[in-house]
Design a protein around this motif. Structure first.
Motif, PDB file in Angstrom:
ATOM      1  N   THR A   1       0.685   6.626  24.382  1.00  0.00           N
ATOM      2  CA  THR A   1      -0.260   7.639  23.921  1.00  0.00           C
ATOM      3  C   THR A   1       0.377   8.542  22.828  1.00  0.00           C
ATOM      4  OG1 THR A   1      -1.016   7.598  26.306  1.00  0.00           O
ATOM      5  CG2 THR A   1      -1.333   9.467  24.900  1.00  0.00           C
ATOM      6  N   LYS A   2      -0.840   8.824  21.827  1.00  0.00           N
ATOM      7  CA  LYS A   2      -0.537   9.602  20.921  1.00  0.00           C
ATOM      8  C   LYS A   2      -1.578  10.720  20.637  1.00  0.00           C
ATOM      9  CE  LYS A   2       2.031   6.093  17.935  1.00  0.00           C
ATOM     10  NZ  LYS A   2       1.759   5.218  16.685  1.00  0.00           N
TER      11      LYS A   2
ATOM     12  N   ALA B   1       3.359  11.358  22.346  1.00  0.00           N
ATOM     13  CA  ALA B   1       3.090  12.173  23.512  1.00  0.00           C
ATOM     14  C   ALA B   1       4.314  12.241  24.129  1.00  0.00           C
ATOM     15  CB  ALA B   1       2.188  11.634  24.657  1.00  0.00           C
ATOM     16  N   PRO B   2       4.938  13.391  24.560  1.00  0.00           N
ATOM     17  CA  PRO B   2       6.383  13.497  25.256  1.00  0.00           C
ATOM     18  C   PRO B   2       6.253  13.041  26.762  1.00  0.00           C
ATOM     19  CG  PRO B   2       5.075  15.515  25.280  1.00  0.00           C
ATOM     20  CD  PRO B   2       4.108  14.812  24.630  1.00  0.00           C
TER      21      PRO B   2
ATOM     22  N   PRO C   1      -7.523  14.794  25.274  1.00  0.00           N
ATOM     23  CA  PRO C   1      -8.485  14.295  26.507  1.00  0.00           C
ATOM     24  C   PRO C   1      -8.041  14.455  27.777  1.00  0.00           C
ATOM     25  CG  PRO C   1      -8.562  12.860  24.444  1.00  0.00           C
ATOM     26  CD  PRO C   1      -7.128  13.885  24.539  1.00  0.00           C
ATOM     27  N   LEU C   2      -8.832  14.581  28.729  1.00  0.00           N
ATOM     28  CA  LEU C   2      -8.507  14.753  30.142  1.00  0.00           C
ATOM     29  C   LEU C   2      -7.638  13.416  30.555  1.00  0.00           C
ATOM     30  CD1 LEU C   2      -8.434  16.678  32.436  1.00  0.00           C
ATOM     31  CD2 LEU C   2     -10.613  15.440  33.286  1.00  0.00           C
ATOM     32  N   ASP C   3      -6.646  13.381  31.181  1.00  0.00           N
ATOM     33  CA  ASP C   3      -5.946  12.245  31.843  1.00  0.00           C
ATOM     34  C   ASP C   3      -6.074  12.448  33.334  1.00  0.00           C
ATOM     35  OD1 ASP C   3      -4.470  10.255  32.991  1.00  0.00           O
ATOM     36  OD2 ASP C   3      -2.633  10.432  31.367  1.00  0.00           O
ATOM     37  N   SER C   4      -7.000  11.852  34.058  1.00  0.00           N
ATOM     38  CA  SER C   4      -7.462  12.043  35.381  1.00  0.00           C
ATOM     39  C   SER C   4      -5.995  11.537  36.424  1.00  0.00           C
ATOM     40  CB  SER C   4      -8.564  11.402  35.918  1.00  0.00           C
ATOM     41  OG  SER C   4      -8.500  10.039  35.842  1.00  0.00           O
ATOM     42  N   SER C   5      -5.140  10.794  35.862  1.00  0.00           N
ATOM     43  CA  SER C   5      -4.079  10.193  36.795  1.00  0.00           C
ATOM     44  C   SER C   5      -3.004  11.346  36.823  1.00  0.00           C
ATOM     45  CB  SER C   5      -3.633   8.806  35.977  1.00  0.00           C
ATOM     46  OG  SER C   5      -2.830   9.326  34.738  1.00  0.00           O
ATOM     47  N   VAL C   6      -3.117  12.302  35.952  1.00  0.00           N
ATOM     48  CA  VAL C   6      -2.023  13.238  36.232  1.00  0.00           C
ATOM     49  C   VAL C   6      -2.049  14.129  37.297  1.00  0.00           C
ATOM     50  CG1 VAL C   6      -0.936  15.387  35.027  1.00  0.00           C
ATOM     51  CG2 VAL C   6      -1.609  13.250  33.569  1.00  0.00           C
TER      52      VAL C   6
END
Length: 279
Positions: A89-90, A98-99, A114-119
């Motif tokens: 992911t960038k 991404a860190p 953008p929202l990442d629903s898996s977090v």
């Protein structure tokens, strides 16, 4: 190595699953990542035969464990035709990589992602999943996120960033609301393990039923604030006792006892709400 660390962070929340039981995050990651990255080794030995999830890599269809790989694929680190190294992911705005950990805001250009629903909610606040949480630390981290994500800060930005900000801010608010309260935090921890607690179900503990009935009668009969506050103190002690029992059971992976503790907490919490209404 970077991709592996990211996937391992996700595996940390999946040390127990009703369909995919593993002993540690490393075990979960190594079992899946090794089989998957080899390209042509099916994971049927790790997945239930009824698992509907399939994962395409090159021209190979690989069966996946319903627990771990569902989260890994949702997280976006793999694509259907690319290697893990090619799908890191960038930042959508400046392409900075991404860190490790949740990627809500780019550290380089400050763009909201953008929202990442898996977090999961614990990852948002960089907390180890567990019942014992410092509410002061949680509140501090929540305020820090809102200083970076609040929609009012992005009124003059692009439509995409406005939308990203609104979604990320809402997710952080919801995460904070869940984690700051003992009952919802305990319930959420079980949800991470794929366990649903029926808090409206019939109570089979006869002693608990009698106790709740007696307390409710006392609440109805109470005609002054002092009496209600005394009852509230007793209920609070019961909630703390159940919280301790849940924490111990959860750490031992005794999920049956953990579920029982959450059910008891829900009943005590309802009585506490009745007291608050009457105060």
């Amino acid at each position: 190595m970077v991709a592996r660390r990211r996937l391992l962070n996700l595996a940390a929340t999946l040390t127990y699953d009703t369909q995919f039981s593993v002993s540690s995050p490393n075990h979960a990651f190594d079992a899946c990542f090794h089989k998957f990255s080899s390209g042509h080794q099916p994971l049927s030995n790790l997945a239930p035969s009824s698992c509907p999830n399939i994962f395409y890599r090159e021209n190979c269809i690989t069966n996946c464990p319903s627990g771990l790989l569902r989260h890994l694929t949702n997280y976006g680190r793999f694509s259907s035709t690319a290697n893990a190294q090619d799908s890191v992911t960038k930042c959508w705005a400046c392409a900075t990589e991404a860190p490790d950990g949740p990627f809500l805001v780019c550290s380089s250009c400050k763009s909201v992602q953008p929202l990442d629903s898996s977090v999961n909610y614990f990852q948002i606040f960089n907390l180890k999943p567990g019942y014992d949480v410092s509410t002061n630390d949680l509140e501090r981290k929540y305020k820090d996120w809102q200083k970076k994500l609040h929609p009012d800060l992005f009124q003059c930005n692009s439509e995409q960033e406005k939308e990203n900000s609104a979604q990320q801010s809402a997710q952080v608010i919801n995460a904070y609301s869940v984690l700051r309260r003992p009952l919802s935090r305990a319930d959420y921890l079980l949800q991470l393990q794929g366990i649903h607690v029926d808090k409206e179900g019939t109570v089979t503990d006869s002693e608990l039923v009698m106790e709740i009935m007696e307390v409710r009668e006392s609440v109805e009969d109470a005609n002054n604030a002092d009496t209600l506050k005394t009852l509230q103190s007793k209920i609070q002690a019961k909630l703390e006792e159940c919280g301790t029992s849940f924490s111990t059971a959860y750490e031992r992976h005794d999920f049956a006892s953990a579920v029982s503790s959450v059910q008891k907490m829900s009943y005590y919490e309802r009585v506490n709400e009745e007291i608050i209404k009457k105060l």
